[in-house]
Design an enzyme around this catalytic site. Structure first.
Site, PDB file in Angstrom:
ATOM      1  N   ASP A  12       0.809  -1.222   0.000  1.00 40.71           N
ATOM      2  CA  ASP A  12       0.000   0.000   0.000  1.00 40.71           C
ATOM      3  C   ASP A  12       0.840   1.268   0.000  1.00 40.71           C
ATOM      4  O   ASP A  12       0.463   2.292   0.583  1.00 40.71           O
ATOM      5  CB  ASP A  12      -0.967   0.014   1.200  1.00 40.71           C
ATOM      6  CG  ASP A  12      -1.893  -1.185   1.184  1.00 40.71           C
ATOM      7  OD1 ASP A  12      -2.258  -1.613   0.081  1.00 40.71           O
ATOM      8  OD2 ASP A  12      -2.240  -1.677   2.271  1.00 40.71           O
ATOM      9  N   LYS A  15       1.911   2.141  -5.085  1.00 39.17           N
ATOM     10  CA  LYS A  15       2.463   1.574  -6.332  1.00 39.17           C
ATOM     11  C   LYS A  15       1.526   1.856  -7.507  1.00 39.17           C
ATOM     12  O   LYS A  15       1.972   2.183  -8.607  1.00 39.17           O
ATOM     13  CB  LYS A  15       2.651   0.051  -6.181  1.00 39.17           C
ATOM     14  CG  LYS A  15       3.632  -0.334  -5.082  1.00 39.17           C
ATOM     15  CD  LYS A  15       3.704  -1.838  -4.895  1.00 39.17           C
ATOM     16  CE  LYS A  15       2.446  -2.473  -4.364  1.00 39.17           C
ATOM     17  NZ  LYS A  15       2.114  -2.152  -2.961  1.00 39.17           N
ATOM     18  N   LYS A  17      -0.636   4.283  -8.101  1.00 39.02           N
ATOM     19  CA  LYS A  17      -0.562   5.655  -8.617  1.00 39.02           C
ATOM     20  C   LYS A  17       0.696   5.834  -9.475  1.00 39.02           C
ATOM     21  O   LYS A  17       0.648   6.415 -10.562  1.00 39.02           O
ATOM     22  CB  LYS A  17      -0.542   6.680  -7.468  1.00 39.02           C
ATOM     23  CG  LYS A  17      -0.176   8.052  -8.028  1.00 39.02           C
ATOM     24  CD  LYS A  17       0.000   9.187  -7.088  1.00 39.02           C
ATOM     25  CE  LYS A  17       0.766  10.288  -7.836  1.00 39.02           C
ATOM     26  NZ  LYS A  17       0.652  11.610  -7.301  1.00 39.02           N
ATOM     27  N   GLY A  39      -4.555  -4.404  -3.807  1.00 37.36           N
ATOM     28  CA  GLY A  39      -5.561  -3.384  -4.108  1.00 37.36           C
ATOM     29  C   GLY A  39      -4.822  -2.117  -4.473  1.00 37.36           C
ATOM     30  O   GLY A  39      -4.098  -1.561  -3.643  1.00 37.36           O
ATOM     31  N   HIS A  40      -4.936  -1.693  -5.713  1.00 31.52           N
ATOM     32  CA  HIS A  40      -4.191  -0.522  -6.186  1.00 31.52           C
ATOM     33  C   HIS A  40      -5.184   0.552  -6.604  1.00 31.52           C
ATOM     34  O   HIS A  40      -5.991   0.343  -7.510  1.00 31.52           O
ATOM     35  CB  HIS A  40      -3.289  -0.907  -7.366  1.00 31.52           C
ATOM     36  CG  HIS A  40      -2.305  -1.998  -7.011  1.00 31.52           C
ATOM     37  ND1 HIS A  40      -1.630  -2.719  -7.943  1.00 31.52           N
ATOM     38  CD2 HIS A  40      -1.892  -2.471  -5.814  1.00 31.52           C
ATOM     39  CE1 HIS A  40      -0.845  -3.595  -7.337  1.00 31.52           C
ATOM     40  NE2 HIS A  40      -0.986  -3.472  -6.038  1.00 31.52           N
ATOM     41  N   GLN A 222       1.901  -6.094  -3.214  1.00 30.35           N
ATOM     42  CA  GLN A 222       2.416  -6.158  -1.837  1.00 30.35           C
ATOM     43  C   GLN A 222       3.741  -5.388  -1.691  1.00 30.35           C
ATOM     44  O   GLN A 222       4.061  -4.580  -2.548  1.00 30.35           O
ATOM     45  CB  GLN A 222       2.579  -7.619  -1.384  1.00 30.35           C
ATOM     46  CG  GLN A 222       1.270  -8.366  -1.189  1.00 30.35           C
ATOM     47  CD  GLN A 222       0.759  -9.070  -2.418  1.00 30.35           C
ATOM     48  OE1 GLN A 222       1.515  -9.737  -3.105  1.00 30.35           O
ATOM     49  NE2 GLN A 222      -0.509  -8.922  -2.707  1.00 30.35           N
ATOM     50  N   ALA A 296      -7.714  -1.176   0.461  1.00 29.83           N
ATOM     51  CA  ALA A 296      -8.501  -1.130  -0.776  1.00 29.83           C
ATOM     52  C   ALA A 296      -9.144  -2.486  -1.072  1.00 29.83           C
ATOM     53  O   ALA A 296     -10.098  -2.581  -1.823  1.00 29.83           O
ATOM     54  CB  ALA A 296      -7.603  -0.717  -1.944  1.00 29.83           C
TER      55      ALA A 296
HETATM   56  P1  GDP Z   1      -0.681   0.241  -3.602  1.00 26.39           P
HETATM   57  O1  GDP Z   1      -1.290  -1.027  -3.095  1.00 26.39           O
HETATM   58  O2  GDP Z   1       0.785   0.319  -3.328  1.00 26.39           O
HETATM   59  O3  GDP Z   1      -1.010   0.514  -5.041  1.00 26.39           O
HETATM   60  O4  GDP Z   1      -1.333   1.415  -2.745  1.00 26.39           O
HETATM   61  P2  GDP Z   1      -2.897   1.620  -2.448  1.00 26.39           P
HETATM   62  O5  GDP Z   1      -3.531   2.101  -3.693  1.00 26.39           O
HETATM   63  O6  GDP Z   1      -3.459   0.410  -1.792  1.00 26.39           O
HETATM   64  O7  GDP Z   1      -2.831   2.725  -1.318  1.00 26.39           O
HETATM   65  C1  GDP Z   1      -2.292   3.985  -1.549  1.00 26.39           C
HETATM   66  C2  GDP Z   1      -3.392   5.042  -1.331  1.00 26.39           C
HETATM   67  O8  GDP Z   1      -2.796   6.308  -1.235  1.00 26.39           O
HETATM   68  C3  GDP Z   1      -4.374   5.126  -2.485  1.00 26.39           C
HETATM   69  O9  GDP Z   1      -5.641   5.468  -1.956  1.00 26.39           O
HETATM   70  C4  GDP Z   1      -3.834   6.260  -3.335  1.00 26.39           C
HETATM   71  O10 GDP Z   1      -4.843   6.951  -4.051  1.00 26.39           O
HETATM   72  C5  GDP Z   1      -3.247   7.159  -2.284  1.00 26.39           C
HETATM   73  N1  GDP Z   1      -2.060   7.931  -2.685  1.00 26.39           N
HETATM   74  C6  GDP Z   1      -1.039   7.583  -3.512  1.00 26.39           C
HETATM   75  N2  GDP Z   1      -0.096   8.546  -3.530  1.00 26.39           N
HETATM   76  C7  GDP Z   1      -0.526   9.522  -2.697  1.00 26.39           C
HETATM   77  C8  GDP Z   1       0.035  10.775  -2.265  1.00 26.39           C
HETATM   78  O11 GDP Z   1       1.127  11.175  -2.625  1.00 26.39           O
HETATM   79  N3  GDP Z   1      -0.710  11.501  -1.360  1.00 26.39           N
HETATM   80  C9  GDP Z   1      -1.917  11.078  -0.908  1.00 26.39           C
HETATM   81  N4  GDP Z   1      -2.561  11.843  -0.039  1.00 26.39           N
HETATM   82  N5  GDP Z   1      -2.460   9.920  -1.298  1.00 26.39           N
HETATM   83  C10 GDP Z   1      -1.765   9.137  -2.166  1.00 26.39           C
HETATM   84  P1  IMO Z   2      -0.948  -4.211  -2.198  1.00 33.61           P
HETATM   85  O1  IMO Z   2      -0.536  -4.760  -3.545  1.00 33.61           O
HETATM   86  C1  IMO Z   2      -1.067  -4.619   2.120  1.00 33.61           C
HETATM   87  C2  IMO Z   2      -1.069  -8.698   3.743  1.00 33.61           C
HETATM   88  C3  IMO Z   2      -2.322  -9.116   4.474  1.00 33.61           C
HETATM   89  C4  IMO Z   2      -1.723 -10.064   5.513  1.00 33.61           C
HETATM   90  C5  IMO Z   2      -0.613 -10.753   4.718  1.00 33.61           C
HETATM   91  C6  IMO Z   2      -1.029 -12.091   4.141  1.00 33.61           C
HETATM   92  O2  IMO Z   2      -2.246  -3.485  -2.227  1.00 33.61           O
HETATM   93  O3  IMO Z   2       0.181  -3.461  -1.579  1.00 33.61           O
HETATM   94  P2  IMO Z   2      -2.569 -12.789   2.082  1.00 33.61           P
HETATM   95  O4  IMO Z   2      -4.019 -12.513   1.815  1.00 33.61           O
HETATM   96  O5  IMO Z   2      -1.642 -12.317   1.036  1.00 33.61           O
HETATM   97  O6  IMO Z   2      -2.333 -14.241   2.439  1.00 33.61           O
HETATM   98  O7  IMO Z   2      -2.259 -11.960   3.454  1.00 33.61           O
HETATM   99  O8  IMO Z   2      -0.288  -9.870   3.660  1.00 33.61           O
HETATM  100  N1  IMO Z   2      -1.290  -8.206   2.362  1.00 33.61           N
HETATM  101  C7  IMO Z   2      -1.240  -6.910   2.020  1.00 33.61           C
HETATM  102  N2  IMO Z   2      -1.097  -5.791   2.788  1.00 33.61           N
HETATM  103  N3  IMO Z   2      -1.166  -4.507   0.780  1.00 33.61           N
HETATM  104  C8  IMO Z   2      -1.289  -5.604   0.001  1.00 33.61           C
HETATM  105  O9  IMO Z   2      -1.246  -5.537  -1.341  1.00 33.61           O
HETATM  106  C9  IMO Z   2      -1.373  -6.870   0.619  1.00 33.61           C
HETATM  107  N4  IMO Z   2      -1.529  -8.140   0.162  1.00 33.61           N
HETATM  108  C10 IMO Z   2      -1.457  -8.939   1.237  1.00 33.61           C
HETATM  109  O10 IMO Z   2      -2.963  -7.995   5.074  1.00 33.61           O
HETATM  110  O11 IMO Z   2      -1.105  -9.324   6.541  1.00 33.61           O
HETATM  111 MG    MG Z   3      -2.856  -1.603  -1.870  1.00 31.02          MG
END
Ligand code: GDP
Ligand code: IMO
Ligand code: MG
Length: 438
Positions: A12, A15, A17, A39-40, A222, A296
């Site tokens: 999270d 990535k 974005k 979840g992206h 992840q 997400a």
């Molecule tokens: P990922 O799993 O690495 O793709 O990250 P996620 O999408 O799960 O979580 C990142 C969250 O932060 C998302 O809701 C993005 O829209 C948000 N986000 C990304 N970059 C920024 C930033 O620079 N500032 C803020 N406020 N939000 C951001």
């Molecule tokens: P993105 O791509 C954050 C975490 C789960 C749990 C552990 C194992 O959005 O960054 P799993 O369902 O994979 O067996 O769970 O890994 N986890 C994540 N945490 N972002 C993710 O993906 C994750 N994918 C798995 O919360 O701790």
């Molecule tokens: Mg995510």
């Protein structure tokens, strides 16, 4: 330019974005690991798209590939396609799924939940990742996309082999295995027909693309600290999340790629497991609110930590990171923060990230970073003017990050929208720190 994008902490990091942004000059965007546990979230002109299995660059109309080591849930794949199209974007390029990818079956999800409820929780996303990975390793009780297309009857053999496990976990009752298998064969036959146009050999497709001068952007799901080998076991996911995994799993030449590590301004963690710099206090609560730190995929609250340079040095080494992209710095505006530079346990101080975190406490660098809140217009002015316009508090933090990890920064993200990203002069200036005195 070919790139692999990885998450530096526990996922999270933003990535999605950054991959969306970088995809503008790539021909292919590719997922190599994980499944729909990812979840992206991507925000483009107020339109929010959440992807779980399609690589994030698809919104830029690029060719998309899902590699052979991705755990593939057909329902999530079609849901992602619907999500993209319902938000007004078009899948303009090819979309290819490797036929060696393992299929997540309903019993994997049920087994995941059953294990989680057994009292030995990992805090998984409940998407069936651990159980499908276990079947993959067993080599006999697995179902691949190839099986769906050419040997769907294998589902009957697998259900028969797993009957005791399914009964023991309350997924079917004794004597129900045959009916259960038939219902799966029916359901997955229809997915097989729908999937046919998307199936291909991703290794050859990507290597041929490289041979003809096309460029590839690989997106990890992840983060490094959730890696099945290098992460904080047992509280990890069941695949490789690191750059080496991308090359091994996709069959690509590592020498052709640059490695980009995504660092969130502060680490977050969802699920169980120790978290050395965790801030379970007012600071943590405020960051959670301001950064909207809710998963997400599962909607769970993300735990918040102080920046951790021990973890980031480890990630830099494990992945061979060439450049960092730092996200969500806007969330720390108006808050004082610091950074961990070593860990301590029983009087022993170490700069290394230990294989087991038990008992290790963070040691902070004694610095306080601070910068005032800024408006969206001010953020856009920084994007326009580049690195020099960043507040001193951000520059101080970036300098310590760069000097500690010995990796420069190429971009600074100041908001969730695609365009709110400072790029101008960032790599040049932060590289300059590494060339100067230590
Ligand atoms: P990922 O799993 O690495 O793709 O990250 P996620 O999408 O799960 O979580 C990142 C969250 O932060 C998302 O809701 C993005 O829209 C948000 N986000 C990304 N970059 C920024 C930033 O620079 N500032 C803020 N406020 N939000 C951001
Ligand atoms: P993105 O791509 C954050 C975490 C789960 C749990 C552990 C194992 O959005 O960054 P799993 O369902 O994979 O067996 O769970 O890994 N986890 C994540 N945490 N972002 C993710 O993906 C994750 N994918 C798995 O919360 O701790
Ligand atoms: Mg995510």
């Amino acid at each position: 330019m070919n790139r692999v994008v990885i998450g530096a902490y526990w996922g999270d990091e933003g990535k999605g974005k950054i991959v969306d942004l970088l995809a503008s000059d790539s021909d292919w965007v590719v997922r190599f690991n994980g499944g729909d546990n990812a979840g992206h979230t991507i925000l483009v002109n107020g339109r929010k798209v959440v992807l779980h299995i399609l690589p994030s660059g698809v919104l830029q109309g690029k060719n998309a590939a899902i590699g052979p080591d991705v755990f593939f849930n057909p329902k999530s794949f079609f849901a992602d396609i619907k999500e993209v199209e319902s938000k007004g974007f078009r899948l303009a390029g090819r979309v290819v799924v490797d036929d060696r990818a393992h299929v997540i079956m309903p019993y994997h999800i049920a087994l995941d939940m059953s294990h989680e409820n057994s009292g030995r929780r990992i805090g998984t996303t409940g998407k069936g990742i651990g159980p499908v990975a276990k079947d993959k390793a067993s080599r006999r009780e697995d179902i691949t996309i190839h099986d769906l297309l050419f040997d769907i009857g294998k589902i009957r053999e697998v259900v028969a082999a797993k009957e005791n496990e399914l009964v023991r976990n309350g997924i079917i009752c004794q004597g129900e295995a045959d009916d259960y298998a038939e219902s799966l064969v029916r359901e997955y036959s229809s997915y097989a027909s729908l999937l046919k146009p998307f199936v291909g050999n991703v290794m050859y497709i990507l290597n041929n693309a490289l041979a003809t001068g096309q460029s590839i952007l690989v997106e990890a799901a992840q983060g490094t600290l959730l890696d099945i080998v290098h992460g904080t076991r047992p509280f990890v996911t069941s695949s490789n999340t690191t750059s080496g995994g991308a090359f091994a799993n996709l069959g690509l030449n590592p020498k052709l790629f640059r490695i980009i590590g995504i660092v969130k301004a502060y680490p977050t963690r969802v699920g169980e497991g120790l978290f050395p710099t965790e801030m379970d206090d007012e600071f943590g609560k405020q960051v959670q609110m301001d950064g909207f730190e809710f998963g997400a995929t599962t909607g769970r609250v993300r735990r918040i930590g102080m920046p951790d340079f021990v973890a980031l040095s480890y990630s830099a080494a494990v992945n061979g990171v060439d450049e960092w992209v730092v996200t969500k710095l806007d969330v720390l505006a108006g808050k004082e923060f610091t950074a961990a530079v070593s860990y301590e346990k029983d009087g022993q101080v170490s700069s290394e990230f230990p294989s087991r975190l038990d008992g290790w406490k963070p040691v902070y660098n004694g610095r306080t970073y601070y910068f005032d809140k800024f408006s969206e217009d001010q953020a856009m002015a920084m994007v326009e003017m580049g690195f020099d316009a960043l507040p001193d508090g951000i520059k101080d933090f970036l300098k310590d990050l760069v000097m500690h990890t010995r990796v420069p920064v190429s971009m600074v993200s100041l908001g969730p929208e695609r365009g709110v990203t400072v790029i101008k002069n960032v790599l040049e200036r932060t590289k300059g720190w590494l060339d100067g005195p230590r």
